[in-house]
Design a protein around this motif. Structure first.
Motif, PDB file in Angstrom:
ATOM      1  N   MET A  70       3.442  14.156  -9.441  1.00 28.76           N
ATOM      2  CA  MET A  70       4.510  15.146  -9.562  1.00 28.76           C
ATOM      3  C   MET A  70       5.011  15.235 -11.008  1.00 28.76           C
ATOM      4  O   MET A  70       5.304  16.323 -11.500  1.00 28.76           O
ATOM      5  CB  MET A  70       5.674  14.807  -8.618  1.00 28.76           C
ATOM      6  N   LYS A  71       5.095  14.114 -11.700  1.00 23.89           N
ATOM      7  CA  LYS A  71       5.515  14.127 -13.107  1.00 23.89           C
ATOM      8  C   LYS A  71       4.515  14.912 -13.958  1.00 23.89           C
ATOM      9  O   LYS A  71       4.902  15.690 -14.824  1.00 23.89           O
ATOM     10  CB  LYS A  71       5.646  12.702 -13.646  1.00 23.89           C
ATOM     11  N   GLN A  72       3.230  14.688 -13.717  1.00 23.91           N
ATOM     12  CA  GLN A  72       2.207  15.396 -14.475  1.00 23.91           C
ATOM     13  C   GLN A  72       2.259  16.906 -14.201  1.00 23.91           C
ATOM     14  O   GLN A  72       2.140  17.712 -15.125  1.00 23.91           O
ATOM     15  CB  GLN A  72       0.821  14.849 -14.138  1.00 23.91           C
ATOM     16  N   ILE A  73       2.451  17.261 -12.952  1.00 21.80           N
ATOM     17  CA  ILE A  73       2.555  18.688 -12.606  1.00 21.80           C
ATOM     18  C   ILE A  73       3.771  19.302 -13.289  1.00 21.80           C
ATOM     19  O   ILE A  73       3.693  20.388 -13.868  1.00 21.80           O
ATOM     20  CB  ILE A  73       2.632  18.864 -11.073  1.00 21.80           C
ATOM     21  N   GLN A  74       4.881  18.599 -13.257  1.00 27.50           N
ATOM     22  CA  GLN A  74       6.107  19.100 -13.879  1.00 27.50           C
ATOM     23  C   GLN A  74       5.925  19.261 -15.392  1.00 27.50           C
ATOM     24  O   GLN A  74       6.337  20.270 -15.965  1.00 27.50           O
ATOM     25  CB  GLN A  74       7.269  18.163 -13.577  1.00 27.50           C
ATOM     26  N   GLU A  75       5.305  18.298 -16.039  1.00 29.99           N
ATOM     27  CA  GLU A  75       5.073  18.388 -17.482  1.00 29.99           C
ATOM     28  C   GLU A  75       4.169  19.570 -17.820  1.00 29.99           C
ATOM     29  O   GLU A  75       4.389  20.289 -18.793  1.00 29.99           O
ATOM     30  CB  GLU A  75       4.462  17.084 -17.999  1.00 29.99           C
ATOM     31  N   THR A  76       3.138  19.779 -17.002  1.00 36.50           N
ATOM     32  CA  THR A  76       2.224  20.897 -17.229  1.00 36.50           C
ATOM     33  C   THR A  76       2.947  22.228 -17.069  1.00 36.50           C
ATOM     34  O   THR A  76       2.788  23.135 -17.894  1.00 36.50           O
ATOM     35  CB  THR A  76       1.040  20.823 -16.246  1.00 36.50           C
ATOM     36  N   LEU A  77       3.752  22.332 -16.029  1.00 35.33           N
ATOM     37  CA  LEU A  77       4.502  23.566 -15.812  1.00 35.33           C
ATOM     38  C   LEU A  77       5.503  23.820 -16.940  1.00 35.33           C
ATOM     39  O   LEU A  77       5.670  24.957 -17.380  1.00 35.33           O
ATOM     40  CB  LEU A  77       5.232  23.513 -14.467  1.00 35.33           C
ATOM     41  N   GLU A  78       6.150  22.778 -17.424  1.00 38.77           N
ATOM     42  CA  GLU A  78       7.105  22.936 -18.530  1.00 38.77           C
ATOM     43  C   GLU A  78       6.387  23.417 -19.793  1.00 38.77           C
ATOM     44  O   GLU A  78       6.885  24.297 -20.503  1.00 38.77           O
ATOM     45  CB  GLU A  78       7.838  21.627 -18.794  1.00 38.77           C
TER      46      GLU A  78
ATOM     47  N   LYS B  26       0.832  -1.197   0.000  1.00 41.05           N
ATOM     48  CA  LYS B  26       0.000   0.000   0.000  1.00 41.05           C
ATOM     49  C   LYS B  26       0.874   1.258   0.000  1.00 41.05           C
ATOM     50  O   LYS B  26       0.618   2.214  -0.745  1.00 41.05           O
ATOM     51  CB  LYS B  26      -0.921  -0.012   1.226  1.00 41.05           C
ATOM     52  N   THR B  27       1.892   1.256   0.828  1.00 38.56           N
ATOM     53  CA  THR B  27       2.799   2.401   0.895  1.00 38.56           C
ATOM     54  C   THR B  27       3.501   2.614  -0.447  1.00 38.56           C
ATOM     55  O   THR B  27       3.622   3.751  -0.930  1.00 38.56           O
ATOM     56  CB  THR B  27       3.848   2.196   2.004  1.00 38.56           C
ATOM     57  N   MET B  28       3.957   1.548  -1.074  1.00 39.88           N
ATOM     58  CA  MET B  28       4.619   1.663  -2.373  1.00 39.88           C
ATOM     59  C   MET B  28       3.661   2.192  -3.438  1.00 39.88           C
ATOM     60  O   MET B  28       4.045   3.005  -4.282  1.00 39.88           O
ATOM     61  CB  MET B  28       5.203   0.310  -2.803  1.00 39.88           C
ATOM     62  N   ASP B  29       2.407   1.745  -3.406  1.00 42.56           N
ATOM     63  CA  ASP B  29       1.411   2.259  -4.345  1.00 42.56           C
ATOM     64  C   ASP B  29       1.185   3.762  -4.148  1.00 42.56           C
ATOM     65  O   ASP B  29       1.077   4.514  -5.122  1.00 42.56           O
ATOM     66  CB  ASP B  29       0.080   1.506  -4.186  1.00 42.56           C
ATOM     67  N   GLU B  30       1.119   4.205  -2.892  1.00 41.49           N
ATOM     68  CA  GLU B  30       0.936   5.625  -2.610  1.00 41.49           C
ATOM     69  C   GLU B  30       2.143   6.443  -3.109  1.00 41.49           C
ATOM     70  O   GLU B  30       1.971   7.519  -3.686  1.00 41.49           O
ATOM     71  CB  GLU B  30       0.728   5.844  -1.107  1.00 41.49           C
ATOM     72  N   ILE B  31       3.338   5.907  -2.898  1.00 44.91           N
ATOM     73  CA  ILE B  31       4.543   6.601  -3.360  1.00 44.91           C
ATOM     74  C   ILE B  31       4.537   6.703  -4.883  1.00 44.91           C
ATOM     75  O   ILE B  31       4.824   7.766  -5.451  1.00 44.91           O
ATOM     76  CB  ILE B  31       5.811   5.884  -2.852  1.00 44.91           C
ATOM     77  N   ASN B  32       4.205   5.619  -5.554  1.00 42.58           N
ATOM     78  CA  ASN B  32       4.164   5.631  -7.019  1.00 42.58           C
ATOM     79  C   ASN B  32       3.104   6.601  -7.544  1.00 42.58           C
ATOM     80  O   ASN B  32       3.326   7.297  -8.544  1.00 42.58           O
ATOM     81  CB  ASN B  32       3.916   4.228  -7.563  1.00 42.58           C
ATOM     82  N   GLU B  33       1.955   6.661  -6.870  1.00 42.19           N
ATOM     83  CA  GLU B  33       0.893   7.579  -7.276  1.00 42.19           C
ATOM     84  C   GLU B  33       1.354   9.035  -7.117  1.00 42.19           C
ATOM     85  O   GLU B  33       1.138   9.860  -8.019  1.00 42.19           O
ATOM     86  CB  GLU B  33      -0.362   7.329  -6.438  1.00 42.19           C
TER      87      GLU B  33
END
Length: 114
Positions: free
Chosen positions: A50-58, A38-45
């Motif tokens: 964060m990747k999506q936010i970074q792509e949007t900002l770029e 469960k913890t690993m799933d939360e970290i991956n999510e």
């Protein structure tokens, strides 16, 4: 004497291994494999978010930079103001003002006119 020190070091090592093993057993009892998943799933999510936010900002930054560049290219070219050229006044040489014909000059002119 050396053998006694070696035996003492061995005893300390074995005791440390026992304490470490007991601590690991206690941690395993508390830790459940489902909790780890469960913890690993939360970290991956969160990583994906964060990747999506970074792509949007770029993308936004690229669009903004492109708009600024286009605005600069569309502005008319401006030139720096031209500094006035100062030409120093040149003093003209004094020319003699022609005098009224004198008698000598009149005689010379009459002589040349023959």
């Amino acid at each position: 004497m050396i053998m006694l020190e070696g035996a003492k070091a061995t005893t300390e090592t074995v005791d440390a291994l026992r304490v470490g093993a007991a601590t690991m057993k206690a941690m395993q009892k508390v830790t459940n494999i489902h909790d780890v998943d469960k913890t690993m799933d939360e970290i991956n999510e969160q990583t994906e978010n964060m990747k999506q936010i970074q792509e949007t900002l770029e993308a936004e930054l690229e669009e903004l930079e492109g708009a600024q560049l286009e605005e600069q290219l569309l502005q008319p070219a401006t030139t720096a103001p031209v500094a006035p050229v100062h030409v120093p006044a040149v003093r003209q040489p004094n020319r003699p003002v022609p005098a009224k014909p004198t008698a000598e000059l009149a005689a010379l002119q009459a002589e040349m006119a023959l």
